[in-house]
Motif scaffolding. Structure first.
Motif, PDB file in Angstrom:
ATOM      1  N   ALA A 252     -11.792  -8.602   4.146  1.00 19.30           N
ATOM      2  CA  ALA A 252     -12.366  -7.268   3.940  1.00 19.30           C
ATOM      3  C   ALA A 252     -11.712  -6.280   4.894  1.00 19.30           C
ATOM      4  CB  ALA A 252     -13.881  -7.293   4.155  1.00 19.30           C
TER       5      ALA A 252
ATOM      6  N   SER B  82      -4.854  -8.681  -2.210  1.00 20.68           N
ATOM      7  CA  SER B  82      -6.211  -8.252  -2.532  1.00 20.68           C
ATOM      8  C   SER B  82      -6.639  -7.022  -1.733  1.00 20.68           C
ATOM      9  CB  SER B  82      -7.195  -9.408  -2.307  1.00 20.68           C
ATOM     10  OG  SER B  82      -7.051  -9.955  -1.007  1.00 20.68           O
ATOM     11  N   LEU B  83      -6.270  -6.948  -0.458  1.00 22.77           N
ATOM     12  CA  LEU B  83      -6.622  -5.772   0.334  1.00 22.77           C
ATOM     13  C   LEU B  83      -5.676  -4.605   0.048  1.00 22.77           C
ATOM     14  CD1 LEU B  83      -7.609  -7.303   3.803  1.00 22.77           C
ATOM     15  CD2 LEU B  83      -9.032  -6.820   1.803  1.00 22.77           C
TER      16      LEU B  83
ATOM     17  N   LYS C  70      -4.418  -3.915  -2.766  1.00 22.25           N
ATOM     18  CA  LYS C  70      -4.923  -3.360  -4.029  1.00 22.25           C
ATOM     19  C   LYS C  70      -6.070  -2.383  -3.749  1.00 22.25           C
ATOM     20  CE  LYS C  70      -7.099  -5.095  -8.307  1.00 22.25           C
ATOM     21  NZ  LYS C  70      -7.570  -6.334  -8.969  1.00 22.25           N
ATOM     22  N   GLN C  71      -6.969  -2.762  -2.839  1.00 24.98           N
ATOM     23  CA  GLN C  71      -8.068  -1.858  -2.483  1.00 24.98           C
ATOM     24  C   GLN C  71      -7.560  -0.608  -1.783  1.00 24.98           C
ATOM     25  OE1 GLN C  71     -11.317  -3.858  -0.376  1.00 24.98           O
ATOM     26  NE2 GLN C  71     -10.746  -5.794  -1.342  1.00 24.98           N
ATOM     27  N   LEU C  72      -6.606  -0.784  -0.882  1.00 25.27           N
ATOM     28  CA  LEU C  72      -6.061   0.357  -0.153  1.00 25.27           C
ATOM     29  C   LEU C  72      -5.407   1.364  -1.092  1.00 25.27           C
ATOM     30  CD1 LEU C  72      -4.539  -1.653   2.796  1.00 25.27           C
ATOM     31  CD2 LEU C  72      -6.307   0.100   3.033  1.00 25.27           C
TER      32      LEU C  72
ATOM     33  N   LYS D  55      -6.293   2.125  -4.061  1.00 25.33           N
ATOM     34  CA  LYS D  55      -7.329   2.939  -4.695  1.00 25.33           C
ATOM     35  C   LYS D  55      -7.982   3.889  -3.692  1.00 25.33           C
ATOM     36  CE  LYS D  55      -8.372  -0.542  -8.230  1.00 25.33           C
ATOM     37  NZ  LYS D  55      -9.377  -1.503  -8.744  1.00 25.33           N
ATOM     38  N   ILE D  56      -8.273   3.401  -2.495  1.00 32.32           N
ATOM     39  CA  ILE D  56      -8.976   4.215  -1.498  1.00 32.32           C
ATOM     40  C   ILE D  56      -8.149   5.425  -1.084  1.00 32.32           C
ATOM     41  CG2 ILE D  56      -9.859   4.228   0.874  1.00 32.32           C
ATOM     42  CD1 ILE D  56     -10.547   1.223   0.422  1.00 32.32           C
TER      43      ILE D  56
ATOM     44  N   THR E 127     -15.757  -9.462 -13.603  1.00 34.40           N
ATOM     45  CA  THR E 127     -16.608  -8.271 -13.567  1.00 34.40           C
ATOM     46  C   THR E 127     -17.699  -8.376 -14.626  1.00 34.40           C
ATOM     47  OG1 THR E 127     -14.713  -6.964 -12.823  1.00 34.40           O
ATOM     48  CG2 THR E 127     -16.610  -5.746 -13.672  1.00 34.40           C
TER      49      THR E 127
ATOM     50  N   ASP F 208      -5.017 -11.762 -12.102  1.00 33.77           N
ATOM     51  CA  ASP F 208      -5.423 -10.447 -11.617  1.00 33.77           C
ATOM     52  C   ASP F 208      -4.558  -9.355 -12.239  1.00 33.77           C
ATOM     53  OD1 ASP F 208      -5.635  -8.111  -9.711  1.00 33.77           O
ATOM     54  OD2 ASP F 208      -6.972  -9.484  -8.670  1.00 33.77           O
TER      55      ASP F 208
ATOM     56  N   THR G 257     -10.749 -10.503 -10.887  1.00 31.38           N
ATOM     57  CA  THR G 257     -10.319 -10.060  -9.566  1.00 31.38           C
ATOM     58  C   THR G 257     -10.152 -11.280  -8.670  1.00 31.38           C
ATOM     59  OG1 THR G 257     -11.478  -7.947  -9.776  1.00 31.38           O
ATOM     60  CG2 THR G 257     -10.873  -8.649  -7.553  1.00 31.38           C
TER      61      THR G 257
ATOM     62  N   VAL H  69      -9.928 -12.843  -5.128  1.00 32.66           N
ATOM     63  CA  VAL H  69     -10.303 -12.574  -3.737  1.00 32.66           C
ATOM     64  C   VAL H  69      -9.957 -13.812  -2.907  1.00 32.66           C
ATOM     65  CG1 VAL H  69     -12.168 -11.005  -4.403  1.00 32.66           C
ATOM     66  CG2 VAL H  69     -12.683 -13.406  -3.986  1.00 32.66           C
TER      67      VAL H  69
END
Length: 552
Positions: free
Chosen positions: A144, A192-193, A195-197, A199-200, A477, A528, A537, A539
């Motif tokens: 995370a 995985s992180l 990918k989040q970054l 979007k953020i 999801t 993914d 997804t 993780v």
């Protein structure tokens, strides 16, 4: 998330936290210590040891290593098989045509490169990093992000001892917060992180969608008479149709070792395509089989690779961190090489971060990294080949790759520009499948257990292991989509695109059921990427889980 917040977590603080023990992350760690030995550096690796999850061809261009550790030969880097024979073939069902080397521009030459195990190279880089004082923690996945007031402050490692149903087992150990003034993300393709970054921080805004391939690889011990040490062989064409990109690599190195693999572009159109089975049947081609006969397969693995090139490189830096290596998509598609660019990107990011720390600008966006990237050989490397993937995708292997992409690369090599400008990529890879009713089914031959093999025996060779009583790390999801949507529309392609037999459609009296065999997962990330509903997804599983790739 609520349970995570209730857990008391310890914290450790460093100047720089690095996520990922591949060539980019290790090079960044080394360079930080070279610039300033006082910088405290922590590197997290989700594999059981550095190199355990590293999978690559690999033919390595030493340009990045020359910059980072000029005396790497004297220090014993495991690069001891120079390329001596560079071959390229177009395959048909029974025969092959060798394409003369002079047709390709010099940028495609492997002269001066080395055949090696990237896993072993990373183990060696880890030794260099630890000798400089870098703290390396294998078996600790970054699960995370830690973000405060819009600034990345570090990461949280995965909890240990969580049961499949989510309850804490007796041996439960909470993950730790690793806090850094800067955090560098070197997770590889489809991290995985990362990918989040994206979007953020809107890192992909204004860029083309990232494109991917799946690379499958086997390690063979050949019969001595069949070994051609230093030979590099690439193919395209059969068994793929003209609309489907990909091909074989075969590298002879070490003591009778042969790395053979197959890269299939994930923008393929036919939902009945199975990358694993395409790989198994192409090995039966006479050109390749002649080397494998009498040999023994001793390793197997699979991993997604980035293929978007320059058009898909995201914004690299954001408050408190940056993307490096294949997390940023620095692979050169026609050369099938990314490790040289990964090393250099790690070095460039480290220099920018070290300068920011010296100036007391912790947590800023290191724009200097973006600037140095655009002045580097990494940028030039990607720019010269930027139209190969779009031409291949739009016009096919015969019309696009041969000859237009070759002509375009020659223009870039000789004149520094392309008459085509910069072509755009099409749809993202998950959106390229046609309806199952519009695609021909593919009848793959049964494996013979000598040259070709099945998925389960292959997964066994990957040394994949996961603690079974842990939460499934492949998240749906909407659990109804595989059977309700993907099965009628695409005959649920997950049961074919996964190279490890993770996904199955089980026929029962009450109807079909979607089954996830998460313990088989080799962490390739294909699901993914390719799931047409973007419903899966990936993780991080419990630390140390997954494959263990010796000599890969």
């Amino acid at each position: 998330m609520a349970e995570q917040e209730a857990v008391q977590r310890e914290s450790m603080e460093y100047d720089v936290v690095i996520v990922g023990g591949g060539p980019a992350g290790l090079s960044a760690a080394i360079r930080l210590k070279q610039v300033n030995p006082e910088i405290t550096v922590c590197l997290l690796e989700k594999g059981s040891e550095v190199g355990a999850h590293i999978l690559s061809g690999a033919v390595i261009d030493p340009i990045g290593l020359n910059e980072l550790i000029p005396d790497w030969k004297e220090k014993g880097a495991p690069l001891d098989t120079p390329v001596t024979d560079d071959r390229f073939y177009m395959l048909g069902p029974a025969g092959s045509i060798r394409i003369p080397n002079f047709i390709f521009p010099p940028l495609m030459s492997n002269h001066g490169n080395y055949i090696a195990s990237l896993s072993n190279v990373c183990k060696w880089l880890a030794q260099q990093a630890e000798a400089l004082g870098v703290e390396i923690y294998p078996g600790f996945p970054a699960a995370a992000l830690v973000i405060e007031n819009g600034v990345v402050k570090g990461v949280t490692t995965g909890d240990l001892g969580v049961a499949r149903d989510g309850h804490h087992k007796a041996e439960f150990t909470p993950g730790m917060n690793l806090i850094g003034k800067y955090t560098l993300f070197a997770e590889g393709a489809r991290g995985s992180l990362s990918k989040q970054l994206g979007k953020i921080y809107n890192l992909h805004e204004g860029r083309d969608p990232q494109k991917f391939g799946i690379g499958l690889k086997e390690l063979w011990e050949l019969k001595p008479g069949n070994h051609r040490k230093g030979m590099v062989l690439h193919t395209m064409g059969w068994p793929l149709d003209n609309r489907t990109g990909g091909g074989v690599f075969m590298y002879h190195w070490g003591d009778n070792l042969c790395s053979i693999g197959f890269v299939l572009h994930l923008n393929y159109w036919n939902p009945y395509t199975s990358p694993f089975d395409e790989f198994q049947r192409v090995k039966q081609h006479p050109l390749l089989k002649q080397y494998l006969e009498g040999g023994k397969r001793i390793g197997y693995g699979a991993r997604a690779v980035t293929e978007g090139g320059l058009q898909s490189v995201p914004k690299l830096a954001f408050p408190g961190g940056a993307l490096i290596g294949c997390a940023a998509g620095f692979m050169n598609v026609p050369r099938i090489k990314g490790s040289h660019n990964a090393v250099t990107s790690g070095k460039l990011a480290a220099e920018a971060v070290a300068a920011a720390l010296k100036a007391g600008r912790a947590g800023d966006t290191v724009e200097a990294y973006e600037e140095s990237f655009r002045e580097s050989h990494v940028y030039r490397d990607l720019k010269r080949v930027r139209n190969v993937k779009p031409l291949w995708s739009k016009l096919g292997t015969i019309g696009g790759l041969m000859p237009l992409a070759g002509i375009d690369m020659w223009f870039n090599q000789l004149f520094g520009f392309s008459p085509l400008g910069t072509l755009k990529h099409g749809k993202p890879d998950y959106a390229t499948l046609v309806h199952a009713s519009k695609a021909p089914k593919i009848a793959y031959p049964k494996p013979d257990g000598v040259i070709s093999f099945d998925k389960l025996s292959s997964v066994f060779l990957s040394n994949t292991n996961h603690e079974e009583d842990q939460p499934v790390h492949l998240k749906l999801t909407d659990p109804t989509i595989p059977i309700r949507v993907n099965l009628p529309e695409y005959d649920e392609p997950a049961q074919r695109y996964c190279p490890a037999g993770v996904y199955e459609v089980v026929q029962e009296t009450a109807g079909p059921r979607f089954q996830i065999n998460a313990q088989n997962c080799v962490h390739c990330k294909t699901c993914d990427i390719k799931d047409p509903a973007q419903n899966i997804t990936w993780v991080t599983p419990e630390g140390g889980g997954g494959p263990n790739y010796p000599n890969m």
